[in-house]
Design an enzyme around this catalytic site. Structure first.
Site, PDB file in Angstrom:
ATOM      1  CG  HIS A  15       0.291  -9.649  -2.733  1.00 44.27           C
ATOM      2  ND1 HIS A  15       0.388  -8.313  -3.057  1.00 44.27           N
ATOM      3  CD2 HIS A  15      -0.680  -9.739  -1.787  1.00 44.27           C
ATOM      4  CE1 HIS A  15      -0.483  -7.626  -2.342  1.00 44.27           C
ATOM      5  NE2 HIS A  15      -1.142  -8.464  -1.569  1.00 44.27           N
ATOM      6  CG  HIS A  62      -1.887  -1.123   1.247  1.00 46.62           C
ATOM      7  ND1 HIS A  62      -2.725  -1.365   2.319  1.00 46.62           N
ATOM      8  CD2 HIS A  62      -2.149  -2.108   0.354  1.00 46.62           C
ATOM      9  CE1 HIS A  62      -3.446  -2.444   2.079  1.00 46.62           C
ATOM     10  NE2 HIS A  62      -3.114  -2.911   0.895  1.00 46.62           N
ATOM     11  CG  HIS A  72      -7.502  -3.243  -1.871  1.00 50.30           C
ATOM     12  ND1 HIS A  72      -6.987  -2.187  -1.148  1.00 50.30           N
ATOM     13  CD2 HIS A  72      -6.762  -4.326  -1.542  1.00 50.30           C
ATOM     14  CE1 HIS A  72      -5.981  -2.614  -0.406  1.00 50.30           C
ATOM     15  NE2 HIS A  72      -5.825  -3.921  -0.628  1.00 50.30           N
ATOM     16  CG  ASP A  74      -3.166  -5.177  -2.818  1.00 50.14           C
ATOM     17  OD1 ASP A  74      -2.836  -4.257  -2.054  1.00 50.14           O
ATOM     18  OD2 ASP A  74      -3.912  -6.118  -2.475  1.00 50.14           O
TER      19      ASP A  74
END
Length: 301
Positions: free
Chosen positions: A260, A76, A233, A237
């Site tokens: 991720h 973030h 969101h 990321d």
């Protein structure tokens, strides 16, 4: 090309880590040109450069580390720095995880913009993707395609849940990030919280720093900040994960149900294939490369 930037004033913030639940103090200081983004674990006297070589874990967040010393959940903050074109700073942190704050990038954007920026002498290098780099894995997909700007197209699918299917696409720049992406909060399913906490994850999570979803909707009293906050969101990321390239990126990032780990694998695949990109270090070189790619033509999207 643009000139590199750093902040003009020191930024200070305290909070808790969403996974460790530990209190942490952060001080962000200006840094000279070409320094990059550097985390400094003040409790361990260890510097950790934010780059692909220092990614050590991608379980539910991105963790940087060196010699067994870590900084967790960096995405973030890194996303905010990238979107605001802040290239050089030292992030002093006295524990192992960046504070989650409200679960979005909005607090970081506010703090960093309050500190204002300083333009530096050197140009920021650009990475232009020149041929597609793609990864498919277990029904998930992520890719970087040639494009003369940085654009993201993201799709998520949580069939049978309140989230269901969402998709969003936009060009990534400071204005769009602040308006369309920065306020989107991290999220999780109520049914997964017990499992995560049993595995020493989400120990600092709460309705104050995450959107919690059950079978009927969101548990939070506060409403969603965007109708499709969940996919936004994921874009937030992804920007943080891609920022470890340490270049201004010119590419079209396309993702379906990515996360991720897949983002990190994409970055690694790109860097390993030196024929898939070109690095621009000067305005003269930029003009030459863009002309050779046809990117100065108005018909190229």
């Amino acid at each position: 090309m643009r000139k590199q930037r750093t902040i003009s004033e020191i930024v200070k913030v305290s909070g808790i880590g969403v996974h460790t639940g530990k209190k942490v103090d952060v001080v962000i200081e200006p840094a000279p040109e070409d320094a990059g983004i550097v985390f400094y674990r003040t409790d361990k006297n260890v510097y950790i450069q934010a780059n692909a070589g220092n990614v050590v874990d991608t379980t539910l967040s991105t963790t940087l580390g060196i010699n067994g010393i870590y900084v967790k959940t960096v995405e973030h903050l890194l996303s905010s720095l990238y979107a605001l074109n802040i290239d050089n700073c030292i992030i002093k942190i006295d524990n192992e995880e960046v504070p989650i704050l409200d679960g979005s990038s909005a607090p970081w954007v506010y703090l960093l913009k309050s500190a204002s920026y300083v333009e530096q002498k050197h140009y920021k290098k650009i990475l232009i993707v020149t041929k597609p780099v793609k990864i498919k894995d277990s029904g998930k997909f992520v890719a970087l395609l040639p494009c003369r700007k940085f654009k993201i197209s993201y799709s998520i699918s949580f069939d049978g849940t309140f989230i269901n299917k969402q998709k969003y696409e936009l060009e990534i720049n400071e204005h769009n990030f602040i308006k369309e992406i920065s306020k989107a909060r991290t999220f999780c399913f109520l049914r997964d919280i017990e499992y995560m906490q049993q595995n020493n994850l989400a120990l600092g999570g709460s309705l104050d720093n995450a959107v919690v979803v059950d079978d009927y909707g969101i548990v939070n009293e506060d409403p969603l900040r965007y109708e499709n906050e969940f996919v936004r969101h994921k874009i937030l990321d992804a920007i943080g994960d891609l920022s470890i390239l340490n270049y201004d990126l010119k590419a079209h990032y396309i993702a379906y149900k990515s996360g991720h780990n897949l983002n990190y694998r994409l970055v690694s695949s790109l860097l390993k294939d030196k024929k898939s990109y070109v690095i621009i270090g000067s305005p003269k070189q930029e003009t030459q490369v863009l002309e050779s790619l046809g990117y100065l033509s108005p018909v190229v999207g």
